[in-house]
Design an enzyme around this catalytic site. Structure first.
Site, PDB file in Angstrom:
ATOM      1  N   TRP A 139      40.573  32.257  41.152  1.00  0.00           N
ATOM      2  CA  TRP A 139      41.438  31.847  40.086  1.00  0.00           C
ATOM      3  C   TRP A 139      40.514  31.198  39.099  1.00  0.00           C
ATOM      4  O   TRP A 139      41.130  30.795  38.045  1.00  0.00           O
ATOM      5  CB  TRP A 139      42.442  30.674  40.677  1.00  0.00           C
ATOM      6  N   ASN A 140      39.275  31.126  39.335  1.00  0.00           N
ATOM      7  CA  ASN A 140      38.478  30.224  38.539  1.00  0.00           C
ATOM      8  C   ASN A 140      38.242  30.850  36.951  1.00  0.00           C
ATOM      9  O   ASN A 140      38.152  30.026  36.268  1.00  0.00           O
ATOM     10  CB  ASN A 140      37.214  29.722  39.216  1.00  0.00           C
ATOM     11  N   GLU A 234      31.493  39.157  46.594  1.00  0.00           N
ATOM     12  CA  GLU A 234      30.567  37.794  45.677  1.00  0.00           C
ATOM     13  C   GLU A 234      31.386  36.696  46.091  1.00  0.00           C
ATOM     14  O   GLU A 234      32.539  36.357  45.578  1.00  0.00           O
ATOM     15  CB  GLU A 234      31.280  38.317  44.211  1.00  0.00           C
ATOM     16  N   CYS A 268      31.220  29.405  40.366  1.00  0.00           N
ATOM     17  CA  CYS A 268      30.283  29.998  41.562  1.00  0.00           C
ATOM     18  C   CYS A 268      28.684  29.582  41.352  1.00  0.00           C
ATOM     19  O   CYS A 268      27.974  29.401  42.256  1.00  0.00           O
ATOM     20  CB  CYS A 268      30.525  31.514  41.900  1.00  0.00           C
ATOM     21  N   GLU A 363      29.825  23.765  49.022  1.00  0.00           N
ATOM     22  CA  GLU A 363      30.222  24.029  47.736  1.00  0.00           C
ATOM     23  C   GLU A 363      31.428  22.894  47.404  1.00  0.00           C
ATOM     24  O   GLU A 363      32.376  22.996  48.186  1.00  0.00           O
ATOM     25  CB  GLU A 363      30.782  25.613  47.745  1.00  0.00           C
TER      26      GLU A 363
HETATM   27  P1  NAD Z   1      39.786  32.965  48.063  1.00  0.00           P
HETATM   28  O1  NAD Z   1      39.006  33.554  48.965  1.00  0.00           O
HETATM   29  O2  NAD Z   1      40.860  31.659  48.614  1.00  0.00           O
HETATM   30  O3  NAD Z   1      40.919  33.956  47.118  1.00  0.00           O
HETATM   31  C1  NAD Z   1      40.180  34.842  46.399  1.00  0.00           C
HETATM   32  C2  NAD Z   1      41.163  36.073  46.566  1.00  0.00           C
HETATM   33  O4  NAD Z   1      41.363  36.553  47.778  1.00  0.00           O
HETATM   34  C3  NAD Z   1      42.583  35.931  45.972  1.00  0.00           C
HETATM   35  O5  NAD Z   1      43.064  36.723  45.312  1.00  0.00           O
HETATM   36  C4  NAD Z   1      43.353  35.584  47.494  1.00  0.00           C
HETATM   37  O6  NAD Z   1      44.626  36.000  47.494  1.00  0.00           O
HETATM   38  C5  NAD Z   1      42.748  36.791  48.237  1.00  0.00           C
HETATM   39  N1  NAD Z   1      42.785  36.741  49.522  1.00  0.00           N
HETATM   40  C6  NAD Z   1      42.911  35.561  50.613  1.00  0.00           C
HETATM   41  N2  NAD Z   1      43.124  35.977  51.784  1.00  0.00           N
HETATM   42  C7  NAD Z   1      42.846  37.346  51.976  1.00  0.00           C
HETATM   43  C8  NAD Z   1      42.789  38.315  52.882  1.00  0.00           C
HETATM   44  N3  NAD Z   1      42.722  37.912  54.106  1.00  0.00           N
HETATM   45  N4  NAD Z   1      42.461  39.770  52.432  1.00  0.00           N
HETATM   46  C9  NAD Z   1      42.424  39.853  51.140  1.00  0.00           C
HETATM   47  N5  NAD Z   1      42.574  39.320  50.161  1.00  0.00           N
HETATM   48  C10 NAD Z   1      42.662  37.675  50.528  1.00  0.00           C
HETATM   49  O7  NAD Z   1      38.933  32.473  46.956  1.00  0.00           O
HETATM   50  P2  NAD Z   1      39.478  31.283  45.592  1.00  0.00           P
HETATM   51  O8  NAD Z   1      39.628  29.834  46.190  1.00  0.00           O
HETATM   52  O9  NAD Z   1      40.575  31.997  44.906  1.00  0.00           O
HETATM   53  O10 NAD Z   1      38.024  31.402  44.764  1.00  0.00           O
HETATM   54  C11 NAD Z   1      37.156  30.234  44.871  1.00  0.00           C
HETATM   55  C12 NAD Z   1      35.732  30.965  45.418  1.00  0.00           C
HETATM   56  O11 NAD Z   1      35.394  32.027  44.822  1.00  0.00           O
HETATM   57  C13 NAD Z   1      34.630  29.883  45.399  1.00  0.00           C
HETATM   58  O12 NAD Z   1      34.168  29.880  46.600  1.00  0.00           O
HETATM   59  C14 NAD Z   1      33.769  30.362  44.187  1.00  0.00           C
HETATM   60  O13 NAD Z   1      32.313  30.146  44.650  1.00  0.00           O
HETATM   61  C15 NAD Z   1      33.947  31.962  44.658  1.00  0.00           C
HETATM   62  N6  NAD Z   1      33.710  32.895  43.452  1.00  0.00           N
HETATM   63  C16 NAD Z   1      32.530  33.526  43.637  1.00  0.00           C
HETATM   64  C17 NAD Z   1      32.066  34.193  42.393  1.00  0.00           C
HETATM   65  C18 NAD Z   1      30.692  34.935  42.475  1.00  0.00           C
HETATM   66  O14 NAD Z   1      30.355  35.825  41.518  1.00  0.00           O
HETATM   67  N7  NAD Z   1      29.733  34.836  43.487  1.00  0.00           N
HETATM   68  C19 NAD Z   1      32.574  33.892  41.149  1.00  0.00           C
HETATM   69  C20 NAD Z   1      33.824  33.360  41.235  1.00  0.00           C
HETATM   70  C21 NAD Z   1      34.294  32.551  42.063  1.00  0.00           C
END
Ligand code: NAD
Length: 514
Positions: A139-140, A234, A268, A363
């Site tokens: 969502w970020n 990622e 991130c 984090e």
């Molecule tokens: P999250 O893992 O909770 O959710 C990410 C996505 O995965 C959402 O669309 C969610 O609905 C889906 N999801 C959840 N459970 C799942 C499953 N079992 N199978 C498949 N899909 C599933 O993460 P978040 O809270 O939305 O995002 C924040 C995190 O993202 C932070 O840790 C941040 O650092 C990371 N992030 C990393 C990068 C990068 O490039 N490294 C970029 C942006 C954000």
């Protein structure tokens, strides 16, 4: 009081947002099936043609920027200025860069064979699309996290299935809508919902690119492993900046304020830890606190640097980390509390932080920067690397050569000198990390391993059978030894090799005689 459903209210003021229907998980396989025919037709079109279509799609997205900045602002609470600047306005420029990367990454490669060992042969290696690629986003950055992967996936000849975060479903839906208006029907599919829908995406697609948390990333990689489909993950970050005594103080303060507070730290690659050399700490730390303390959190006026936290769970993590740091002796130099009527949190600088505090070890993903004072650069590098994450890192110094050396010692995917994390919007640069940040690569030619597989097409125009084919005889023995000697540079071996070639061909042809 019960928490509102994810994505249902404005983070700015708690007002209700338009409802979004989730996709039943058992419908996801149908979406993938519906993408197969358009994908085959799309893949058959030349790259130049696909590139034109992708650029037209990106141009349409820019032409409709007013719609998306309003949606992004509503979903994230950030100002429209911030949403435009950091996500919506750059989409066409990003697409142009992605097209130039694709030209190189997808270029067929000829193989040259040794005429002695492999006479009459030629081969070409082509990049073939995977089919339907699932893009699961956090969502970020609800828009940019999609288009970073969507462009290379489409340019490779794939169809895509977008799965936005349940916290920000409308931005992804808008992108799929622009795609439906400009790209072939069915090529870009959309599935809405939470983890159960994401899991269903994993069950049906041919490859997946995931951006999100470490916990979910592990599940994604495990399921992709079971299905033996490629996946790019990622994940989280805990970026460190190292401030050396000889840095340009004003510029360093501004740069660290920028990259720790950008998107209210929900990045991130946000600078969450600053290791500052003792010699400059007493000048640097108060200056950073003054700069960060001046930043404004959006209150509905539109002229602010930061939005609120996007969701209540994230705000709770931020509050917990700050309370833990304070309980362990950290000093709040600015911020340290909520602001506004929604999920706003004041930009925060914490001095005298140390390992063992959550703000140093985990984090935070919020507008909080932890200062750790260190005696020297060596200790700064050691502590920077003592993290389970490794996305970006940076060294701030006037001595560029020393900065470069120290940057190379950082255990990260992107090592910066005098800047941080801006490469996230540069399509040529691999956005990737180490350790628990995950092995995925977004952007650059290195990302194409997820989107394509190599296929080699080999044509043998040799009229004779290859001399090392069966049967074995004494001439094969001579040939084997001569080829080995030739590989060591003993050119005389060719005099032994040539006379046996004709005999070998004769013997091999005789194998087929009645
Ligand atoms: P999250 O893992 O909770 O959710 C990410 C996505 O995965 C959402 O669309 C969610 O609905 C889906 N999801 C959840 N459970 C799942 C499953 N079992 N199978 C498949 N899909 C599933 O993460 P978040 O809270 O939305 O995002 C924040 C995190 O993202 C932070 O840790 C941040 O650092 C990371 N992030 C990393 C990068 C990068 O490039 N490294 C970029 C942006 C954000």
């Amino acid at each position: 009081m019960s928490m509102p459903a994810p994505g249902s209210v404005s983070p700015l003021d708690g007002s209700a947002l338009s409802p979004v229907q989730a996709t039943p998980p058992d419908r996801v396989a149908d979406l993938v099936a519906a993408a197969r025919k358009p994908q085959a037709l799309w893949a058959a079109r030349p790259l130049a043609d696909r590139s034109r279509a992708v650029l037209a799609f990106a141009r349409a997205a820019v032409d409709r920027h007013a719609e998306i900045t309003a949606i992004l602002a509503a979903e994230t609470g950030r100002s429209e200025l911030e949403c435009g600047l950091n996500e919506a306005n750059g989409i066409l420029e990003y697409a142009k860069g992605a097209v130039s990367v694709a030209r190189k990454a997808l270029k067929p490669e000829k193989v040259s064979f040794s005429p002695v060992a492999f006479p009459g042969k030629k081969a070409v290696i082509e990049a073939v699309p995977r089919g339907v690629v699932g893009i699961i986003a956090p969502w970020n950055y609800p828009l940019a996290n999609f288009y970073k992967s969507m462009f290379p996936a489409l340019l490779s000849g794939n169809a895509v299935l977008l799965k936005p975060s349940e916290h920000t479903p409308r931005s992804g839906a808008w992108l799929a809508g622009v795609a439906a208006d400009t790209l072939p029907a069915g090529l870009v599919q959309l599935a809405q919902g939470a983890g159960d829908v994401g899991a269903a995406v994993l069950d049906s697609v041919d490859a997946v690119t995931f951006t999100g948390s470490v916990a979910t990333g592990r599940r994604i990689a495990a399921r992709a492993g079971e299905r033996l489909i490629p996946c790019s993950v990622e994940l989280g970050g805990k970026d460190a900046a190292i401030v050396l005594a000889d840095c340009d103080l004003q510029r360093t303060v501004a740069g660290i304020a920028q990259w720790s507070m950008h998107n209210a730290g929900q990045n991130c690659a946000a600078i969450e830890r600053v290791y500052v050399e003792d010699a400059i700490a007493d000048a640097f730390v108060p200056a950073l606190a003054r700069a960060v303390g001046r930043l404004r959190v959006e209150q509905g006026s539109g002229m602010s640097e930061l939005g609120p936290l996007q969701n209540a769970q994230q705000l709770a993590i931020v509050e917990e980390h700050v309370a833990d740091a304070v309980a362990q002796g950290a000093q709040v130099l600015c911020g340290g509390d909520r602001v506004g009527i929604g999920l706003g949190y004041a930009p925060t600088v914490l001095d005298h932080c140390a390992p063992g505090m959550q703000v140093v070890d985990q984090e935070t993903f919020g507008p909080v920067v932890a200062i750790i004072r260190v005696p020297d650069a060596k200790e700064a590098v050691r502590q920077s690397n003592a993290s389970p994450y490794g996305l970006n890192g940076s060294v701030w110094t006037r001595n560029l050569a020393r900065g470069e050396r120290l940057a190379r010692a950082l255990d990260v995917g992107i090592a910066n000198v005098n800047n941080h994390s801006f490469c996230g919007i540069v399509p040529q640069v691999p956005w990737t990390g180490v350790k628990e940040t995950g092995h995925g690569v977004a952007a650059s030619r290195f990302s194409y391993g997820t989107f394509t597989r190599p296929r080699t097409v080999l044509v043998d125009s040799n009229k004779d059978p290859d001399p090392f084919w069966m049967p074995a005889d004494e001439n094969l023995e001579t040939l084997a030894v001569a080829v080995r000697d030739l590989s060591t540079g003993a050119l005389g071996a060719i005099l032994r090799l040539l006379p046996v070639l004709g005999k070998r061909v004769k013997a091999i042809r005789a194998l087929g005689d009645g």
